[in-house]
Enzyme design. Structure first.
Site, PDB file in Angstrom:
ATOM      1  N   CYS A 166       0.786  -1.236   0.000  1.00 58.24           N
ATOM      2  CA  CYS A 166       0.000   0.000   0.000  1.00 58.24           C
ATOM      3  C   CYS A 166       0.825   1.298   0.000  1.00 58.24           C
ATOM      4  O   CYS A 166       0.475   2.224  -0.751  1.00 58.24           O
ATOM      5  CB  CYS A 166      -1.017   0.000   1.134  1.00 58.24           C
ATOM      6  SG  CYS A 166      -0.556  -0.911   2.597  1.00 58.24           S
ATOM      7  N   ARG A 198       7.446 -11.100   4.723  1.00 61.32           N
ATOM      8  CA  ARG A 198       7.051 -10.969   6.126  1.00 61.32           C
ATOM      9  C   ARG A 198       7.778 -12.025   6.950  1.00 61.32           C
ATOM     10  O   ARG A 198       7.837 -13.189   6.555  1.00 61.32           O
ATOM     11  CB  ARG A 198       5.535 -11.126   6.289  1.00 61.32           C
ATOM     12  CG  ARG A 198       4.747 -10.056   5.570  1.00 61.32           C
ATOM     13  CD  ARG A 198       3.255 -10.229   5.751  1.00 61.32           C
ATOM     14  NE  ARG A 198       2.517  -9.277   4.919  1.00 61.32           N
ATOM     15  CZ  ARG A 198       1.192  -9.241   4.814  1.00 61.32           C
ATOM     16  NH1 ARG A 198       0.449 -10.111   5.486  1.00 61.32           N
ATOM     17  NH2 ARG A 198       0.602  -8.342   4.044  1.00 61.32           N
ATOM     18  N   GLN A 249       1.062 -10.739  -3.475  1.00 58.69           N
ATOM     19  CA  GLN A 249      -0.338 -10.369  -3.236  1.00 58.69           C
ATOM     20  C   GLN A 249      -0.958  -9.821  -4.514  1.00 58.69           C
ATOM     21  O   GLN A 249      -0.344  -9.018  -5.212  1.00 58.69           O
ATOM     22  CB  GLN A 249      -0.421  -9.296  -2.143  1.00 58.69           C
ATOM     23  CG  GLN A 249      -0.204  -9.817  -0.737  1.00 58.69           C
ATOM     24  CD  GLN A 249      -0.549  -8.767   0.296  1.00 58.69           C
ATOM     25  OE1 GLN A 249      -0.058  -7.641   0.238  1.00 58.69           O
ATOM     26  NE2 GLN A 249      -1.383  -9.124   1.249  1.00 58.69           N
ATOM     27  N   HIS A 300      -5.552  -1.043  -4.950  1.00 57.28           N
ATOM     28  CA  HIS A 300      -5.873   0.106  -4.099  1.00 57.28           C
ATOM     29  C   HIS A 300      -6.778   1.034  -4.899  1.00 57.28           C
ATOM     30  O   HIS A 300      -6.447   1.414  -6.018  1.00 57.28           O
ATOM     31  CB  HIS A 300      -4.596   0.801  -3.642  1.00 57.28           C
ATOM     32  CG  HIS A 300      -3.738  -0.088  -2.791  1.00 57.28           C
ATOM     33  ND1 HIS A 300      -2.735  -0.864  -3.315  1.00 57.28           N
ATOM     34  CD2 HIS A 300      -3.792  -0.355  -1.466  1.00 57.28           C
ATOM     35  CE1 HIS A 300      -2.180  -1.572  -2.338  1.00 57.28           C
ATOM     36  NE2 HIS A 300      -2.804  -1.285  -1.214  1.00 57.28           N
ATOM     37  N   LYS A 304     -12.378  -4.296   8.012  1.00 60.97           N
ATOM     38  CA  LYS A 304     -12.243  -5.072   6.786  1.00 60.97           C
ATOM     39  C   LYS A 304     -13.340  -6.111   6.668  1.00 60.97           C
ATOM     40  O   LYS A 304     -13.938  -6.541   7.650  1.00 60.97           O
ATOM     41  CB  LYS A 304     -10.879  -5.758   6.735  1.00 60.97           C
ATOM     42  CG  LYS A 304     -10.622  -6.742   7.876  1.00 60.97           C
ATOM     43  CD  LYS A 304      -9.283  -7.435   7.718  1.00 60.97           C
ATOM     44  CE  LYS A 304      -9.050  -8.429   8.859  1.00 60.97           C
ATOM     45  NZ  LYS A 304      -7.908  -9.321   8.609  1.00 60.97           N
TER      46      LYS A 304
END
Length: 643
Positions: free
Chosen positions: A335, A364, A382, A386, A465
Site C-alpha cells: 500500500c 514478512r 499479493q 488500491h 475489513k
C-alpha cells in the site's frame, strides 16, 4: 421472589427466579431440548449448563452442531486428555489446553517423549474416563488461594498464568474425579457426554508461543457427539493427507521448499504455468473492470514505513537492510508504494474512482515453526489493488469488489462466507472515522444481501475489513479475499484532489485482494482439485503416446498442430509399453491422453483417454482440438468431451 427475564432465540420472553441455571431453563422448555443441547450462549458468549442467570439476558441453547456448541465438548476433551496424561505420567506439568477449530490440544512439560504407542495408551485411558461419566464441576477461588492451590499441585505454568491476573480476580477451576484444572470454561456436564474421542498427533510448541521459552509437547485430538461423525471426520483427514499440496507439488514437479531458503518457495516450470495462467486471468479481469496495473519497489526507505504506520504497528514482521549507510525495509505490504504512485500528480474529482492493481512481491517474517508449504511462507505475491475514491463512491466501489470476488470464486467452484472485522486494540484514527468506515462496509454487505459474521477487534490497524472465507471440496475454509476501508493512510501521506469547488479534499482508500496471495491460492487449488486442475490451469493439457516408432512421425505432426493452437502438449516418445505411459500420465494428472497406433495412423485419428473417464475412443484431431479450445476459453471446470 425476585425474577429475571430470559429472551430466547425465537424472541420468546420467559420469567424465571433470579439465579436460575441454564439447564433449568432448558428443562422448563422441553426435556428433549435439555438433553439435546450442550450448553448456553448469553449475549454471544458460551456458558455452562450450570451457569446461574442473575439478570435479564438473551439466551441461546446450543447444540453440538452449532458453531459455538462444539467448544463445550472439545474443551472437555482437552481436560480428559490432561487427566489421562496425569494418570499415566504423574510427573508431567500442565500448560494450556483449549478447544480449537475441529478439535483441541493440550501442551505438556515432561521428560518423557510421546510417541505413537503413547498416544494409543493415552487414548485408551481417555476412553476409560469417558465411561466413568465423571461430573464436570466448576469452583472458584480468590487469586491468592488459587495460586497456593496450583503451587501445592506443582503446576508452575498455572502459577504464572494466575499471577498475571488482577489481584481482585476470582479464579475459576473445573474438577472431574481426581483431576482439576485452571479454566474459564465452558464444559459439558460430565465426561460421559464425550462419546467419540480421538488423538491425532503430537508436535512441539513453545510455551506461550515464544522461542525464548521452553519447548513443550502438544498433543492434538478431536471429539464428537457420535462415533459416525468421528469416522467421517477421520476419513476427511485421510483424504486431506492424499491431497496435501506439498506431496502433490513434489509428485507433479510444481514447486519446492529448500533448506537454502526456508519459507521462500521455488517454482518449477510446471508450477510457473499455473502461476502465469492465474496472473494472466487476473490482468484480463482487472482491465475489464477499469483497473490500471502498477509495479512498486520491494525495498523502500525506512522513513516511509514510519509515515505509513507500519513501523509502529508491524515492524516485528518486517525485514530490514542498509543501503549507502541509510536504513531501508523490505516491504511487507504494497500500500505505501501505491500511495506514492498516487502522489505523483494532482487529481480532479472527475478522475475518480482511481483503481490501481499490483501483483506485488512482499516479505514478512514468520517464525520457522509456523511455516507450512505454500500456505504459510515468508515471501509471497499479493494480488493487491488500491482504490482511491470520493466519499459518495464508497458503497458502489465496495459492492463492485464484492461482485468481483464472487465472480472469481464461483469460477473455481468455491462457496464462501463473509466476516466483518472491527477496530483492533492497536490502531490508528478516531472513533468517528472507524464507525463511519464500519457502517459503510455494513451498508454494502446488506445492499448486496450477503449475510456476515462480526469479528470484534480483528480489523487491520488502519481500518475495518471484510474477509472472504472460501470453502474447498473437503469443507475446509480458507481466508483469501479481503476488502479494507482506510481513512488513515490518505491522512498520513497528505493525499489530495481538487473538488468541484476548486478546493483541496482528501480521498478515501480501499485496500483489497481476491486470491490473497498467489502462492497460497495455488496451494489451495492443488488440494481442492487434488492436482487434477481444470484444463485451462493444467501444466500439461495433453500427452501424445505413440505405441511404436511406426507412428512417431504422425505423432510429431499432431503435436505440432496442437502447439500451434496454443495447447500445452507433450510427446512421450520413450521406448516403453503403452500401459506404462498411460499410468504415468495419470499420475501426472494429465487431462487428455492421445494414444496413436497403426489404426490411428491409417485413419488420421487419435484414440482418446480422459484423466478419470477412461477410454473415449477414436476421434478426429480437429474435433478434439475445437472442443478443448472452447473449454480453455470458457475456463470450464469439466474435462469431459463429446466423442
Amino acid at each position: 421472589m425476585e425474577t429475571i427475564k430470559v429472551t430466547l432465540k425465537d424472541g420468546t420472553v420467559k420469567e424465571y427466579p433470579k439465579g436460575v441455571k441454564v439447564i433449568e431453563v432448558a428443562e422448563s422448555i422441553s426435556k428433549g431440548l435439555a438433553k439435546a443441547a450442550i450448553g448456553g450462549e448469553i449475549n454471544g458468549e458460551p456458558v455452562d449448563y450450570q451457569y446461574q442467570l442473575e439478570e435479564d439476558v438473551e439466551l441461546n441453547l446450543l447444540k453440538f452442531e452449532e458453531e459455538n456448541g462444539k467448544i463445550f465438548l472439545r474443551h472437555t476433551g482437552s481436560h480428559i486428555l490432561a487427566q489421562a496424561v496425569k494418570r499415566l505420567y504423574p510427573e508431567t506439568k500442565l500448560a494450556i489446553g483449549p478447544a480449537i477449530k475441529d478439535g483441541f490440544y493440550y501442551d505438556f512439560d515432561t521428560e518423557h517423549t510421546f510417541g505413537p504407542e503413547d498416544l494409543e495408551k493415552i487414548e485408551k485411558e481417555m476412553q476409560k474416563i469417558v465411561k466413568e461419566d465423571l461430573p464436570v464441576e466448576r469452583f472458584e477461588l480468590p487469586r491468592d488461594e488459587a495460586i497456593e492451590y496450583v503451587k501445592k499441585a506443582g503446576e508452575a505454568y498455572k502459577v504464572e498464568l494466575i499471577e498475571e491476573l488482577p489481584e481482585d480476580e476470582i479464579i475459576s477451576f473445573y474438577k472431574q474425579g481426581e483431576f482439576s484444572d485452571l479454566c474459564a470454561g465452558p464444559h459439558v456436564l460430565s465426561t460421559g457426554r464425550v462419546k467419540a474421542i480421538k488423538l491425532l498427533s503430537v508436535a512441539g510448541a513453545y510455551w506461550r508461543g515464544s522461542e525464548k521459552n521452553k519447548m513443550l509437547q502438544r498433543i492434538y485430538g478431536t471429539a464428537f457427539e457420535k462415533k459416525k461423525e468421528l469416522t467421517e471426520y477421520l476419513e476427511k483427514i485421510e483424504e486431506a493427507k492424499k491431497r496435501d499440496h506439498r506431496k502433490i507439488g513434489k509428485e507433479m514437479d510444481l514447486f519446492s521448499l529448500l533448506e537454502e531458503g526456508p519459507g521462500f518457495p521455488f517454482f518449477h516450470p510446471k508450477g510457473m504455468v499455473i502461476r502465469n495462467e492465474l496472473e494472466n486471468f487476473w490482468r484480463h479481469a482487472h482491465v475489464q473492470r477499469g483497473y490500471d496495473e502498477i509495479r512498486t519497489p520491494i525495498i523502500l526507505n525506512e522513513d516511509l514505513w514510519h509515515q505509513s504506520g507500519h513501523w509502529e504497528h508491524y515492524q516485528e514482521n518486517m525485514y530490514f537492510t542498509k543501503i549507502d549507510e541509510m536504513d531501508y525495509a523490505v516491504k511487507p505490504m504494497n500500500c505505501p508504494g501505491a500511495v506514492l504512485v498516487y502522489k505523483r500528480k494532482m487529481y480532479s474529482y472527475r478522475d475518480f474512482p482511481i483503481r490501481m492493481g499490483e501483483l506485488g512481491l512482499v516479505h514478512r517474517h514468520e517464525m520457522s515453526g509456523v511455516l507450512h508449504g505454500l500456505m504459510r511462507v515468508r515471501c509471497f505475491t499479493q494480488d493487491d489493488a488500491h482504490i482511491f475514491m470520493l466519499p459518495e463512491q464508497i458503497k458502489d466501489e465496495i459492492i463492485g469488489v464484492i461482485d468481483f470476488v464472487d465472480h472469481v470464486y464461483n469460477m473455481f467452484g468455491f462457496k464462501f462466507h463473509v466476516e466483518l472485522s472491527t477496530r483492533p486494540e492497536k490502531s490508528m484514527g478516531t472513533e468517528e472515522e472507524w464507525n463511519m468506515a464500519i457502517d459503510a462496509l455494513k451498508e454494502a454487505l446488506e445492499e448486496r444481501e450477503l449475510g456476515y459474521k462480526i469479528n470484534e477487534g480483528d480489523g487491520a490497524f488502519y481500518g475495518p475489513k471484510i474477509d472472504f472465507h472460501l470453502e474447498d471440496c473437503l469443507g475446509r475454509t480458507w481466508q483469501c479475499g479481503t476488502i479494507q476501508l482506510d481513512f488513515q493512510m490518505p491522512q498520513r501521506f497528505d493525499l489530495n484532489y481538487i473538488g468541484s469547488d476548486g478546493e483541496k479534499h482528501r480521498p478515501i482508500m480501499i485496500h483489497r485482494v481476491i486470491f490473497g496471495s498467489i502462492e497460497r491460492f495455488i496451494g489451495i487449488l492443488i488440494e481442492h482439485f487434488a492436482g487434477k486442475f481444470p484444463l485451462w490451469l493444467s501444466p500439461v493439457q495433453a500427452r501424445i503416446m505413440p505405441i511404436s516408432d511406426n507412428q512417431m512421425e504422425y505423432a510429431k505432426k499432431l503435436r505440432d498442430q496442437l502447439l500451434s493452437e496454443g495447447i500445452r502438449v507433450e510427446l512421450d516418445d520413450r521406448n516403453e509399453k503403452i500401459g506404462y505411459k498411460v499410468r504415468e500420465a495419470q499420475l501426472q494428472k494429465v487431462p487428455y491422453m492421445l494414444i496413436i497406433g497403426d489404426r490411428e495412423l491409417e485413419n488420421e485419428t487419435l484414440n482418446l483417454r480422459i484423466r478419470d473417464g477412461g477410454e473415449i475412443g477414436a476421434m478426429k484431431p480437429d474435433h478434439f482440438l475445437n472442443q478443448i479450445k472452447e473449454k480453455i476459453k470458457t475456463k470450464d471446470l469439466r474435462i469431459e468431451l463429446e466423442d
